[in-house]
Design a protein around this motif. Sequence first.
Motif, PDB file in Angstrom:
ATOM      1  N   UNK A  41       0.808  -1.213   0.000  1.00 33.94           N
ATOM      2  CA  UNK A  41       0.000   0.000   0.000  1.00 33.94           C
ATOM      3  C   UNK A  41       0.845   1.269   0.000  1.00 33.94           C
ATOM      4  N   UNK A  42       2.116   1.155   0.281  1.00 32.84           N
ATOM      5  CA  UNK A  42       2.996   2.326   0.310  1.00 32.84           C
ATOM      6  C   UNK A  42       3.482   2.609  -1.107  1.00 32.84           C
ATOM      7  N   UNK A  43       2.835   3.540  -1.761  1.00 26.82           N
ATOM      8  CA  UNK A  43       3.140   3.827  -3.162  1.00 26.82           C
ATOM      9  C   UNK A  43       2.863   5.284  -3.465  1.00 26.82           C
ATOM     10  N   UNK A  44       3.278   5.697  -4.641  1.00 30.39           N
ATOM     11  CA  UNK A  44       2.901   6.996  -5.184  1.00 30.39           C
ATOM     12  C   UNK A  44       2.200   6.733  -6.492  1.00 30.39           C
ATOM     13  N   UNK A  45       0.941   7.124  -6.567  1.00 27.00           N
ATOM     14  CA  UNK A  45       0.121   6.866  -7.744  1.00 27.00           C
ATOM     15  C   UNK A  45      -0.408   8.196  -8.254  1.00 27.00           C
ATOM     16  N   UNK A  46      -0.004   8.567  -9.445  1.00 26.06           N
ATOM     17  CA  UNK A  46      -0.447   9.757 -10.162  1.00 26.06           C
ATOM     18  C   UNK A  46       0.092  11.074  -9.601  1.00 26.06           C
ATOM     19  N   UNK A  47       0.110  11.260  -8.276  1.00 27.97           N
ATOM     20  CA  UNK A  47       0.539  12.530  -7.712  1.00 27.97           C
ATOM     21  C   UNK A  47       1.646  12.314  -6.695  1.00 27.97           C
ATOM     22  N   UNK A  49       3.449  12.038  -3.493  1.00 32.59           N
ATOM     23  CA  UNK A  49       3.041  11.838  -2.113  1.00 32.59           C
ATOM     24  C   UNK A  49       1.670  11.227  -1.921  1.00 32.59           C
ATOM     25  N   UNK A  50       0.986  10.854  -3.020  1.00 32.42           N
ATOM     26  CA  UNK A  50      -0.355  10.296  -2.887  1.00 32.42           C
ATOM     27  C   UNK A  50      -0.404   8.890  -3.428  1.00 32.42           C
ATOM     28  N   UNK A  51      -0.891   7.920  -2.785  1.00 35.07           N
ATOM     29  CA  UNK A  51      -1.540   7.926  -1.486  1.00 35.07           C
ATOM     30  C   UNK A  51      -0.576   7.868  -0.309  1.00 35.07           C
ATOM     31  N   UNK A  52       0.722   7.706  -0.553  1.00 35.64           N
ATOM     32  CA  UNK A  52       1.679   7.652   0.545  1.00 35.64           C
ATOM     33  C   UNK A  52       1.550   6.363   1.323  1.00 35.64           C
ATOM     34  N   UNK A  56      -6.314   4.085   3.697  1.00 40.52           N
ATOM     35  CA  UNK A  56      -7.551   4.629   3.146  1.00 40.52           C
ATOM     36  C   UNK A  56      -7.324   5.337   1.818  1.00 40.52           C
ATOM     37  N   UNK A  57      -6.253   6.078   1.717  1.00 40.33           N
ATOM     38  CA  UNK A  57      -5.933   6.779   0.470  1.00 40.33           C
ATOM     39  C   UNK A  57      -5.544   5.789  -0.626  1.00 40.33           C
ATOM     40  N   UNK A  58      -4.884   4.694  -0.241  1.00 39.42           N
ATOM     41  CA  UNK A  58      -4.537   3.651  -1.219  1.00 39.42           C
ATOM     42  C   UNK A  58      -5.806   3.007  -1.779  1.00 39.42           C
ATOM     43  N   UNK A  59      -6.750   2.718  -0.905  1.00 42.96           N
ATOM     44  CA  UNK A  59      -8.026   2.143  -1.349  1.00 42.96           C
ATOM     45  C   UNK A  59      -8.746   3.140  -2.255  1.00 42.96           C
ATOM     46  N   UNK A  60      -8.725   4.415  -1.914  1.00 44.99           N
ATOM     47  CA  UNK A  60      -9.345   5.440  -2.755  1.00 44.99           C
ATOM     48  C   UNK A  60      -8.664   5.484  -4.124  1.00 44.99           C
ATOM     49  N   UNK A  61      -7.345   5.367  -4.164  1.00 47.61           N
ATOM     50  CA  UNK A  61      -6.627   5.346  -5.443  1.00 47.61           C
ATOM     51  C   UNK A  61      -7.065   4.157  -6.289  1.00 47.61           C
ATOM     52  N   UNK A 111      -1.107   5.499 -13.846  1.00 49.42           N
ATOM     53  CA  UNK A 111      -1.324   4.851 -12.554  1.00 49.42           C
ATOM     54  C   UNK A 111      -0.684   3.471 -12.535  1.00 49.42           C
ATOM     55  N   UNK A 112      -0.817   2.724 -13.621  1.00 52.29           N
ATOM     56  CA  UNK A 112      -0.198   1.398 -13.710  1.00 52.29           C
ATOM     57  C   UNK A 112       1.322   1.516 -13.682  1.00 52.29           C
ATOM     58  N   UNK A 113       1.846   2.614 -14.196  1.00 54.99           N
ATOM     59  CA  UNK A 113       3.301   2.817 -14.194  1.00 54.99           C
ATOM     60  C   UNK A 113       3.853   3.079 -12.802  1.00 54.99           C
ATOM     61  N   UNK A 114       2.996   3.105 -11.789  1.00 52.90           N
ATOM     62  CA  UNK A 114       3.487   3.173 -10.411  1.00 52.90           C
ATOM     63  C   UNK A 114       4.117   1.843 -10.016  1.00 52.90           C
ATOM     64  N   UNK A 115       3.944   0.811 -10.859  1.00 55.52           N
ATOM     65  CA  UNK A 115       4.471  -0.540 -10.651  1.00 55.52           C
ATOM     66  C   UNK A 115       3.849  -1.232  -9.448  1.00 55.52           C
TER      67      UNK A 115
END
Length: 155
Positions: A41-47, A49-52, A56-61, A111-115
């Motif tokens: 769940x610790x990732x950066x997707x699109x922006x 620092x988000x979802x960090x 909850x932010x990871x699920x929202x992503x 978003x997929x390129x967040x790996x």
Amino acid sequence: MDHGDMPGMGGMSPPPPSSSMNGTTGMHRKMIMHMTFFWGKNAEILFNGWPGTNTGMYVLALVIVFVLSFLIEWLSHCQLTKSGSSNVAAGLLQTFLHALRVGLAYIVMLAVMSFNVGVLLVAVADHTLGFFFFASRIFNKSAAVTGSDLPPMSC
């Protein structure tokens, strides 16, 4: 040994480490950047620092990627133009829908390129689900007969 004059560097030395970031001293931010697929769940997707690290932010992503992928499939198989509409109006609508579909597809691709494996699974699963609802003959008996406003996406 003086590393400032390394061979092949032309007398250039690396810049000194920064002691401040964003105007505050002593604060260092660790950038989360993966170059291989990973699960977590610790990732950066699109922006930045988000979802960090927030679950909850990871699920929202993941929900956002899900909705965008579903919308792409809907746009790929919908028919919004009326048979009696003018060519100009239909052409403008098709052009707008095409731009929207391409833009959303690029956002999902980024978003997929967040790996992140979770993001990849959600994107693929929802494109599949969207195709199931909008293009398969299970829910749309006339899918093979009528087309959509947009041509199919192809590489």
